[in-house]
Motif scaffolding. Structure first.
Motif, short mmCIF file in Angstrom:
data_model
loop_
_atom_site.label_atom_id
_atom_site.label_comp_id
_atom_site.label_asym_id
_atom_site.label_seq_id
_atom_site.Cartn_x
_atom_site.Cartn_y
_atom_site.Cartn_z
N TYR A 242 0.67 -1.09 0.15
CA TYR A 242 0.02 0.03 0.07
C TYR A 242 0.95 1.29 0.11
O TYR A 242 0.75 2.09 -0.80
N PHE A 243 1.92 1.28 0.99
CA PHE A 243 2.74 2.48 1.14
C PHE A 243 3.50 2.50 -0.43
O PHE A 243 3.92 3.70 -0.69
N TRP A 244 4.00 1.43 -0.59
CA TRP A 244 4.98 1.57 -2.11
C TRP A 244 4.18 2.08 -3.10
O TRP A 244 4.46 2.85 -3.71
N SER A 245 3.12 1.49 -3.57
CA SER A 245 1.95 1.94 -4.67
C SER A 245 1.58 3.37 -4.49
O SER A 245 1.68 4.29 -5.23
N GLY A 246 1.18 3.94 -3.08
CA GLY A 246 0.82 5.03 -2.86
C GLY A 246 1.65 6.02 -3.09
O GLY A 246 1.65 7.27 -3.58
N ALA A 247 3.02 6.04 -2.32
CA ALA A 247 4.02 6.81 -2.63
C ALA A 247 4.70 7.07 -3.71
O ALA A 247 4.91 8.06 -4.40
N VAL A 248 4.78 6.06 -4.65
CA VAL A 248 5.57 6.00 -6.02
C VAL A 248 4.37 6.80 -7.11
O VAL A 248 4.61 7.53 -7.68
N GLY A 249 3.00 6.47 -6.62
CA GLY A 249 1.84 6.93 -7.58
C GLY A 249 1.74 8.40 -7.24
O GLY A 249 1.89 9.34 -8.22
N ASN A 250 1.94 8.93 -6.12
CA ASN A 250 1.78 10.44 -5.69
C ASN A 250 3.16 11.00 -6.10
O ASN A 250 2.73 12.25 -6.65
N PHE A 251 4.21 10.46 -6.08
CA PHE A 251 5.53 11.03 -6.66
C PHE A 251 5.22 11.19 -8.32
O PHE A 251 5.73 12.41 -8.82
N CYS A 252 4.84 10.21 -8.74
CA CYS A 252 4.54 10.45 -10.50
C CYS A 252 3.75 11.42 -10.75
O CYS A 252 3.86 12.21 -11.70
N ARG A 253 2.57 11.60 -9.81
CA ARG A 253 1.39 12.58 -10.26
C ARG A 253 2.07 13.84 -9.99
O ARG A 253 2.00 14.77 -10.84
N GLU A 254 2.85 14.16 -8.98
CA GLU A 254 3.46 15.53 -8.74
C GLU A 254 4.62 15.94 -9.73
O GLU A 254 4.71 17.03 -9.97
N GLN A 255 5.25 14.94 -10.20
CA GLN A 255 6.46 15.19 -10.96
C GLN A 255 6.14 15.07 -12.37
O GLN A 255 7.13 15.17 -13.36
N GLY A 256 5.09 14.47 -13.01
CA GLY A 256 4.67 14.23 -14.10
C GLY A 256 5.34 12.92 -14.79
O GLY A 256 5.78 13.03 -16.14
N ALA A 257 5.83 12.18 -14.07
CA ALA A 257 6.68 11.07 -14.38
C ALA A 257 5.73 9.97 -14.75
O ALA A 257 4.59 9.78 -14.43
N VAL A 258 6.29 8.96 -15.77
CA VAL A 258 5.46 7.83 -16.14
C VAL A 258 5.28 6.80 -15.03
O VAL A 258 6.35 6.40 -14.17
N LEU A 259 3.88 6.32 -14.87
CA LEU A 259 3.77 5.46 -13.60
C LEU A 259 4.04 4.01 -13.83
O LEU A 259 3.89 3.48 -14.85
N PRO A 260 4.98 3.45 -12.94
CA PRO A 260 5.31 2.08 -13.20
C PRO A 260 4.60 1.11 -13.18
O PRO A 260 3.19 1.23 -12.59
N GLU A 261 4.55 -0.19 -13.89
CA GLU A 261 3.42 -1.00 -13.99
C GLU A 261 3.12 -1.77 -12.76
O GLU A 261 2.04 -2.22 -12.58
N LYS A 262 4.04 -1.83 -11.77
CA LYS A 262 3.94 -2.55 -10.70
C LYS A 262 3.01 -1.75 -9.47
O LYS A 262 2.44 -2.34 -8.71
N VAL A 263 2.59 -0.47 -9.74
CA VAL A 263 1.83 0.38 -9.04
C VAL A 263 0.30 -0.16 -8.71
O VAL A 263 0.00 -0.46 -10.08
N ASN A 264 -0.18 -0.42 -7.96
CA ASN A 264 -1.54 -0.92 -7.51
C ASN A 264 -2.38 0.58 -7.77
O ASN A 264 -2.29 1.31 -6.65
N PHE A 265 -3.21 0.56 -8.60
CA PHE A 265 -4.04 1.84 -8.81
C PHE A 265 -5.18 1.86 -7.62
O PHE A 265 -5.41 3.00 -7.35
#
Length: 289
Positions: A242-265
């Motif tokens: 949960y924390f991994w997907s949330g933190a990575v997803g939020n980082f990509c949202r803020e930085q405009g980066a491509v979301l990794p496939e492993k992220v749980n939406f």
């Protein structure tokens, strides 16, 4: 008595270097203050030499031929020259508050790789952000909330064991270092006080937009290494996912980066809602003070 080596990398910091040195020089546990010049051309070397004459604990070291090698290489050079059993890294434009080192020494254990400290980020317009570390080691590593270079206190033996700082990195250096340290020993210690002032500047590595691409790559690469390690160790449980997907997803949202496939939406969405609620609660508390 536990003795501390303070290591201060310097690159064209003539206006702030003395402030940094003075913030540590009076601590009774400070054995030495090692200023590592990183190819300065603004008078920082001359100031460091003057400080070494005024304070017996201060010494100046330089890279061969006065080269500019970067912060990680400079910290490693200082580490190689150090004699203390614990290390206080301090950037030349930052400072620590009275009793930071003394208070953390009371907490240390030879079996811990580092002490996690909280910091106060001071912005040019006077704003202050109190950056508090997570008490869960893996959550803190994933979210980037396990202290930072200057707020933490580092076990010299542990630093040597993992080979020090990765000199190929220009960002995410301290979290790469903490990850490697935690992999060999997760028993870190937490200091609840806010005792380090991080002065944010417009041209710092963390705020320079030209470095965004490299920052994003380094940040995401490290989180993928963390994920793979947790999976390999069989400890990538639901909470960490949960924390991994949330933190990575939020980082990509803020930085405009491509979301990794492993992220749980689903985790990503819930994490974002939780984060927004926390920010609103913080704003309400701040406005009522």
């Amino acid at each position: 008595m536990i003795l501390i080596s303070v290591i201060i990398p310097v690159f064209n910091s003539v206006t702030t270097l003395e402030r940094a040195v003075r913030s540590v020089i009076d601590s009774a546990s400070v054995l030495e203050v090692i200023i590592v010049d990183d190819g300065s051309s603004d008078g920082s070397i001359e100031l460091a030499q003057d400080l070494s004459r005024r304070f017996e604990q201060v010494m100046l070291v330089q890279h061969p031929n006065g080269r500019n090698r970067g912060g990680c290489a400079s910290r490693n050079l200082g580490l190689a020259c150090s004699k203390g059993s614990w290390i206080q890294f301090l950037d030349a434009d930052d400072e620590i508050l009275v009793d930071k080192i003394a208070g953390q020494i009371e907490l240390v254990s030879e079996h811990s790789p580092f002490v996690v400290g909280n910091s106060i980020h001071v912005f040019p317009d006077g704003r202050r952000h109190f950056r508090k570390a997570d008490r869960d080691v893996w959550k803190g590593l994933i979210r980037g909330k396990l202290g930072d270079t200057c707020a933490n206190l580092w076990n010299r033996c542990s630093l040597v064991e993992v080979g020090g700082w990765d000199e190929s990195l220009s960002s995410s250096q301290e979290y790469d270092l903490m990850f490697r340290l935690v992999c060999i020993n997760p028993n870190v210690i937490f200091d609840s006080r806010f005792m380090t002032l991080i002065h944010k500047t417009l041209n710092s590595v963390s705020t320079n937009l030209e470095n965004a691409k490299f920052r994003n790559f380094n940040w995401l690469s490290l989180r993928e290494r963390i994920r793979l390690y947790l999976v390999d160790q069989g400890i990538f449980d639901l909470r960490k996912k949960y924390f991994w997907s949330g933190a990575v997803g939020n980082f990509c949202r803020e930085q405009g980066a491509v979301l990794p496939e492993k992220v749980n939406f689903f985790f990503c969405k819930i994490y974002y809602i939780e984060l927004q609620l926390r920010r609103k609660a913080y704003q309400i508390i701040s406005s009522s003070r």
